[in-house]
Write a protein that holds these residues in place. Structure first.
Motif, PDB file in Angstrom:
ATOM      1  N   THR A 166       0.929  -0.903  -0.277  1.00 55.42           N
ATOM      2  CA  THR A 166      -0.377  -0.062   0.317  1.00 55.42           C
ATOM      3  C   THR A 166       1.047   0.805   0.315  1.00 55.42           C
ATOM      4  N   ASP A 167       1.752   1.599   0.653  1.00 51.90           N
ATOM      5  CA  ASP A 167       2.611   2.212   0.886  1.00 51.90           C
ATOM      6  C   ASP A 167       3.678   2.683  -0.203  1.00 51.90           C
ATOM      7  N   LEU A 168       3.707   1.639  -1.151  1.00 47.57           N
ATOM      8  CA  LEU A 168       5.021   1.599  -2.244  1.00 47.57           C
ATOM      9  C   LEU A 168       3.546   2.015  -3.529  1.00 47.57           C
ATOM     10  N   ALA A 169       2.822   1.807  -3.358  1.00 45.50           N
ATOM     11  CA  ALA A 169       1.424   2.136  -4.379  1.00 45.50           C
ATOM     12  C   ALA A 169       0.855   3.800  -4.681  1.00 45.50           C
ATOM     13  N   MET A 170       0.590   3.884  -2.567  1.00 49.42           N
ATOM     14  CA  MET A 170       0.986   5.369  -2.554  1.00 49.42           C
ATOM     15  C   MET A 170       1.758   6.095  -3.168  1.00 49.42           C
ATOM     16  N   ALA A 171       3.159   5.600  -2.769  1.00 47.95           N
ATOM     17  CA  ALA A 171       4.917   6.516  -2.894  1.00 47.95           C
ATOM     18  C   ALA A 171       4.569   6.743  -4.493  1.00 47.95           C
ATOM     19  N   ARG A 172       4.573   6.011  -5.348  1.00 49.79           N
ATOM     20  CA  ARG A 172       4.097   5.390  -6.840  1.00 49.79           C
ATOM     21  C   ARG A 172       3.363   6.733  -7.630  1.00 49.79           C
ATOM     22  N   LEU A 173       2.140   7.201  -6.318  1.00 52.28           N
ATOM     23  CA  LEU A 173       0.812   7.766  -7.290  1.00 52.28           C
ATOM     24  C   LEU A 173       1.865   9.862  -6.474  1.00 52.28           C
ATOM     25  N   GLU A 174       2.330   9.955  -6.094  1.00 58.53           N
ATOM     26  CA  GLU A 174       2.548  10.843  -4.820  1.00 58.53           C
ATOM     27  C   GLU A 174       4.083  11.064  -6.172  1.00 58.53           C
ATOM     28  N   ARG A 175       4.987   9.881  -6.103  1.00 52.68           N
ATOM     29  CA  ARG A 175       5.971  10.425  -7.509  1.00 52.68           C
ATOM     30  C   ARG A 175       6.075  10.811  -8.039  1.00 52.68           C
ATOM     31  N   LEU A 176       4.586  10.360  -9.308  1.00 51.75           N
ATOM     32  CA  LEU A 176       3.957  10.389 -10.132  1.00 51.75           C
ATOM     33  C   LEU A 176       3.639  12.004 -10.882  1.00 51.75           C
ATOM     34  N   LEU A 177       2.886  12.165  -9.463  1.00 52.17           N
ATOM     35  CA  LEU A 177       2.565  13.911  -9.274  1.00 52.17           C
ATOM     36  C   LEU A 177       3.181  15.087  -9.226  1.00 52.17           C
ATOM     37  N   GLU A 178       4.478  14.728  -7.984  1.00 48.08           N
ATOM     38  CA  GLU A 178       5.653  15.403  -8.666  1.00 48.08           C
ATOM     39  C   GLU A 178       6.278  15.667  -9.719  1.00 48.08           C
ATOM     40  N   ARG A 179       6.460  14.432 -10.387  1.00 47.45           N
ATOM     41  CA  ARG A 179       7.441  14.818 -11.470  1.00 47.45           C
ATOM     42  C   ARG A 179       6.250  15.335 -13.200  1.00 47.45           C
ATOM     43  N   ARG A 180       5.685  15.213 -13.051  1.00 46.68           N
ATOM     44  CA  ARG A 180       4.778  16.031 -13.981  1.00 46.68           C
ATOM     45  C   ARG A 180       4.963  17.539 -14.845  1.00 46.68           C
ATOM     46  N   PRO A 181       5.701  18.384 -13.391  1.00 51.80           N
ATOM     47  CA  PRO A 181       6.400  19.589 -14.698  1.00 51.80           C
ATOM     48  C   PRO A 181       7.255  18.895 -15.413  1.00 51.80           C
ATOM     49  N   GLU A 182       8.656  18.472 -14.482  1.00 50.20           N
ATOM     50  CA  GLU A 182       9.473  17.810 -15.623  1.00 50.20           C
ATOM     51  C   GLU A 182       8.820  16.714 -16.945  1.00 50.20           C
ATOM     52  N   LEU A 183       7.997  16.217 -16.638  1.00 47.91           N
ATOM     53  CA  LEU A 183       7.798  15.500 -18.046  1.00 47.91           C
ATOM     54  C   LEU A 183       7.158  16.278 -18.480  1.00 47.91           C
ATOM     55  N   LEU A 184       6.128  17.313 -18.195  1.00 48.46           N
ATOM     56  CA  LEU A 184       5.587  18.215 -19.433  1.00 48.46           C
ATOM     57  C   LEU A 184       6.685  19.242 -19.871  1.00 48.46           C
ATOM     58  N   ASN A 185       7.775  19.614 -19.226  1.00 46.18           N
ATOM     59  CA  ASN A 185       8.966  20.115 -20.170  1.00 46.18           C
ATOM     60  C   ASN A 185       9.841  18.997 -21.174  1.00 46.18           C
ATOM     61  N   SER A 186      10.003  18.170 -21.322  1.00 48.26           N
ATOM     62  CA  SER A 186      10.532  17.308 -21.401  1.00 48.26           C
ATOM     63  C   SER A 186      10.381  17.029 -23.069  1.00 48.26           C
ATOM     64  N   VAL A 187       8.393  17.456 -23.112  1.00 43.15           N
ATOM     65  CA  VAL A 187       7.432  16.834 -23.794  1.00 43.15           C
ATOM     66  C   VAL A 187       8.018  19.068 -24.803  1.00 43.15           C
ATOM     67  N   LEU A 188       8.520  19.536 -24.409  1.00 47.11           N
ATOM     68  CA  LEU A 188       8.578  21.196 -24.368  1.00 47.11           C
ATOM     69  C   LEU A 188       9.632  21.043 -25.690  1.00 47.11           C
ATOM     70  N   LEU A 189      10.996  20.627 -25.141  1.00 48.87           N
ATOM     71  CA  LEU A 189      12.430  20.590 -25.759  1.00 48.87           C
ATOM     72  C   LEU A 189      12.326  19.286 -26.636  1.00 48.87           C
ATOM     73  N   ARG A 190      11.220  18.653 -26.571  1.00 48.76           N
ATOM     74  CA  ARG A 190      11.211  18.031 -27.683  1.00 48.76           C
ATOM     75  C   ARG A 190      10.885  18.316 -28.786  1.00 48.76           C
ATOM     76  N   GLN A 191       9.200  19.133 -28.962  1.00 51.13           N
ATOM     77  CA  GLN A 191       9.233  19.829 -30.325  1.00 51.13           C
ATOM     78  C   GLN A 191      10.621  20.893 -30.216  1.00 51.13           C
ATOM     79  N   ASN A 192      11.381  21.911 -29.490  1.00 54.18           N
ATOM     80  CA  ASN A 192      11.648  22.539 -29.847  1.00 54.18           C
ATOM     81  C   ASN A 192      13.162  22.394 -28.986  1.00 54.18           C
ATOM     82  N   PRO A 193      14.054  21.328 -29.215  1.00 53.28           N
ATOM     83  CA  PRO A 193      15.140  21.408 -28.339  1.00 53.28           C
ATOM     84  C   PRO A 193      15.901  22.970 -28.039  1.00 53.28           C
ATOM     85  N   HIS A 194      15.662  24.150 -28.675  1.00 54.30           N
ATOM     86  CA  HIS A 194      16.153  25.306 -28.658  1.00 54.30           C
ATOM     87  C   HIS A 194      15.790  25.829 -28.559  1.00 54.30           C
ATOM     88  N   ASP A 195      14.619  26.007 -27.632  1.00 55.68           N
ATOM     89  CA  ASP A 195      13.633  26.795 -26.748  1.00 55.68           C
ATOM     90  C   ASP A 195      14.837  27.001 -25.362  1.00 55.68           C
TER      91      ASP A 195
END
Length: 795
Positions: free
Chosen positions: A326-355
């Motif tokens: 149970t703790d592992l499942a909650m940790a995965r959920l929290e980690r996913l929420l924390e990674r959202r800005p990083e993942l979204l920024n990676s999408v923008l950089l894949r669109q234009n790596p010179h931004d």
């Protein structure tokens, strides 16, 4: 059949009987016979048809008419009636007689069997029809085949074989076949055929369905329970679709992960979600996948919590108990929420790596992790091409990395970063100049001004001839060759010299800026002010002089203003000749719209520090040098100063000069005449004032300038008599007529009356140089005209 042949023949049938007996092989005779006996009983018509078919067994017309009548008669009867059996026998006889080549006969036969619900016999008849008819005529039979397959009583294997055979005959039937498979619950077969249609480049939907819609339909099929799509290469199908339709990647990744989640392969589903979030190229796809991923992790955590609460057996003391699931499942959920800005920024950089802006935002995400923070900037510096940079200038990445090291106390590392930035291939000299300026500011923050001054000195040193030649040979202009002309660097250099250098070094920087042509008018004023603060007035005047030579209007206005002000204050009393030469130079360099202000200031200087006669000459010169639109203002000041300094006689001369030869437009000349008249009225010269009104009236339209005529009217009421008032009214009517008649009134002057227009050059009537206007009425001059001539001649 023998009974049918023994039907009694009526008298009306004799003629037709004789005709068919005479020529039994004539189709027209039999058709006429049947047409004439249209109302006969069915048995009699059947006997005639049988006799005709015995004679002409291969006639399609006879068979078609005969079978149609039999079918119509049997359709109204129950399917168990003997008429249906007789109809089937008749169809078989027709086929045996050669009608197997006619698709219409097969169609009628199969339709009759379907009506009788003889599905097996109908399927066999349709199979015989497909074997008998050529390919070009089989399309007449296939609709009945499909109708048979769609009946509720038709077995599923039979319907599937029918649709499969039809798909081979007509590939455009793919969508209908897929729809049948879906309706039959055969999800696997439907998905396979739909995937094949999507992969087929030549497939064109007859219904106008796009490949995108077909792809969404495939996702809907694959979303069925796992057992329904078992043994299907779902992973291969969806990954191939992702490569082929990247614009629908979000939907396809979500479908693939959902497939594994329904099969219970949660780890595989999580891997698919991770792959999707790290390869998404659009924000839309990322949001779709991330929302599905978040929902999946939330569902997993909720399931773990429910399982933990439902487990009533106390196994906490058992070493096999999974306390951390149970703790592992909650940790995965929290980690996913924390990674959202990083993942979204990676999408923008894949669109234009010179931004560059996106890289800065990525670095902010890791600001609490120094290692990743620095690694992000290092990766950005290696990735961003300065020629393709967007969002922000590329040098800001170097500066941010250096500032990060400085904030953490690693000044040497910051210097190494800034040194590397000075070697980068920036596309603008301003970017490189910003690096040097930031480097110098960092050295100042760490109390090392000498190093800062040395940095800026090296940056502002022009490149050598060898370096310029190497850059030209390399095929392009290096921004370092333009660096020494960046104003930002010189401003920092000036600040450093002002705060940490001497007066001579600061002035040397100003002189170098003059030599390179990068100085501004404001810096010229600062340079002169610096000299003045240290009592070096001649050096200040040289700075002003150099400034007015370096710039043009309108940038020189502020410099001339300060130069003239300081010169008057410094040399107005002791060396007026020098100031006078300066004013003359200012007049020569001033544009036409600025000459009036310079001349008036020059004249004021002569009044304060020179002679009044010189001031009058300046006013007179200004009146002829300024544009026509500014002359009235100059003359107004000229008259006022002349009256104050020399009295009314000089003011009269100025007025006369303005009116006669001042080059004023009519508006200005009228204003001068009114002012001159007020002056004469003030000293009691009524005749002179009246003459001036008469003169101005010659170019004043009563309708356009009624205030002038009201003024003259008031003057005559107070100072004139009945005769002069009448003359005023007569002049007003004359000018009104001139305004109405235009050129015709001007030509009337040769007939004995009219107006002589105010000439531009102007002469007296006796030839002496003065502008005069005579208003005449008839052959006799008026008293006002004689008075005007006398006064102006006297003047």
């Amino acid at each position: 059949m023998a009974a049918a042949m023994e039907i009694e023949v009526s008298a009306d049938d004799v003629a037709y009987e004789e005709d068919v007996l005479h020529d039994p092989f004539s189709l027209s005779g039999w058709l006429r016979y049947l047409s004439a006996r249209r109302a006969a009983p069915p048995a009699k018509r059947a006997a005639i048809y049988e006799r005709a078919l015995r004679a002409l067994p291969g006639s399609y017309k006879l068979w078609h008419a005969y079978l149609t009548e039999l079918g119509d008669a049997a359709r109204a009867l129950p399917v168990t009636h003997a008429a249906h059996a007789g109809l089937n026998v008749a169809f078989e006889r027709a086929l045996a007689a050669g009608m197997s080549r006619m698709p219409r006969v097969w169609h009628m036969y199969a339709s009759s069997l379907l009506h009788q619900r003889l599905l097996t016999r109908a399927r066999r008849v349709l199979d015989r029809a497909l074997r008998s008819l050529p390919v070009t005529q089989q399309h007449h039979v296939w609709p009945l085949h499909l109708r048979l397959a769609s009946l509720p009583d038709c077995p599923a294997p039979t319907a599937l074989r029918v649709h499969g055979r039809h798909l081979q005959f007509d590939p455009d039937h793919a969508e209908e076949f897929i729809a049948f498979l879906v309706s039959a619950g055969r999800w696997r077969d439907a998905a396979q055929h739909l995937a094949a249609a999507i992969d087929d480049e030549g497939f064109v939907s007859v219904k106008g369905t796009t490949k995108r819609q077909l792809l969404l339909d495939l996702c809907g099929l694959l979303a069925q329970p796992p057992e329904e799509v078992a043994r299907m290469p779902v992973d291969a199908i969806l990954r191939g679709s992702i490569r082929k339709f990247p614009e629908e990647a979000g939907v396809l990744w979500t479908c693939l992960a959902s497939h594994y989640a329904r099969r219970g392969l949660h780890g595989k589903a999580r891997d698919v979600f991770e792959e999707a979030t790290t390869t998404a190229t659009t924000v839309k796809d990322f949001r779709m996948v991330f929302d599905a991923y978040l929902h999946f992790e939330h569902a997993m955590a909720a399931a773990e919590l429910e399982l933990r609460q439902a487990n009533t057996v106390n196994i906490q003391d058992c070493w096999l108990a999974d306390r951390d699931s149970t703790d592992l499942a909650m940790a995965r959920l929290e980690r996913l929420l924390e990674r959202r800005p990083e993942l979204l920024n990676s999408v923008l950089l894949r669109q234009n790596p010179h931004d560059v802006q996106a890289w800065h935002e990525r670095a902010k995400i890791f600001r609490m992790d120094p290692a990743r923070h620095a690694a992000t900037y290092v990766e950005a510096i290696k990735t961003v091409d300065p020629a393709k940079a967007t969002g922000k200038p590329p040098h800001t990445l170097w500066l941010a990395l250096a500032r990060m090291y400085e904030d953490r106390g690693s000044v040497d590392c910051a210097r190494d970063v800034l040194h590397g930035a000075t070697q980068a291939n920036f596309t603008a000299a301003e970017h490189l100049a910003a690096v040097y300026c930031e480097w110098a500011n960092m050295e100042l923050r760490h109390q090392d001004p000498e190093r800062a001054i040395d940095l800026i000195r090296r940056a502002t040193t022009p490149p050598s001839i060898e370096a310029t030649a190497r850059a030209a040979a390399a095929g392009g202009e290096d921004v370092r060759a333009k660096l020494h002309r960046c104003l930002k660097l010189w401003l920092v250099y000036l600040d450093l010299m002002t705060t940490h250098g001497s007066l001579e070094s600061t002035c040397a920087v100003y002189d170098r800026m003059h030599d390179l042509g990068v100085i501004t008018p404001l810096l010229v004023l600062d340079h002169a002010s610096l000299h003045e603060q240290h009592g070096r007035f001649e050096d200040a005047f040289r700075a002003y002089e150099r400034g007015v030579r370096s710039f043009k209007h309108p940038h020189t206005e502020a410099i001339w203003e300060a130069y003239l002000t300081k010169s008057v204050q410094r040399h107005g009393e002791c060396r007026p000749e020098r100031v006078r030469d300066l004013f003359q130079a200012a007049v020569l360099q001033s544009p036409p719209e600025r000459k009036k202000a310079v001349y008036l200031r020059y004249a004021r200087f002569e009044e304060d520090f020179g002679l009044a006669s010189r001031a009058m000459k300046v006013y007179e010169e200004a009146a002829s040098a300024v544009p026509a639109g500014d002359r009235l203002g100059v003359y107004e000041v000229y008259v006022a100063r002349a009256a104050e300094l020399y009295g009314l006689l000089k003011a009269r001369d100025v007025y006369r000069q303005a009116i006669v030869g001042g080059g004023l437009p009519d508006e200005g000349a009228r204003a001068m005449c009114v002012g001159f008249a007020d002056l004469e009225i003030g000293i009691g010269e009524v005749a002179r004032a009246r003459a001036l009104h008469v003169y101005a009236a010659a170019f004043t339209d009563p309708e356009v300038y009624p205030e002038f005529w009201k003024r003259w009217n008031d003057f005559e009421v107070q100072q004139g008599d009945e005769g002069t008032f009448r003359e005023m009214l007569r002049a007003k009517r004359t000018m009104a007529a001139v305004a109405r008649d235009g050129a015709r009134a001007r030509r009337a002057i040769g007939a004995g009356g009219g107006v002589v227009e105010r000439p531009c050059a102007g002469q007296r009537y006796d030839g002496s140089p003065i502008r005069v206007c005579a208003i005449t009425f008839g052959k006799k001059k008026s008293a006002i005209t004689r008075s005007l001539m006398y006064v102006l001649t006297f003047l």
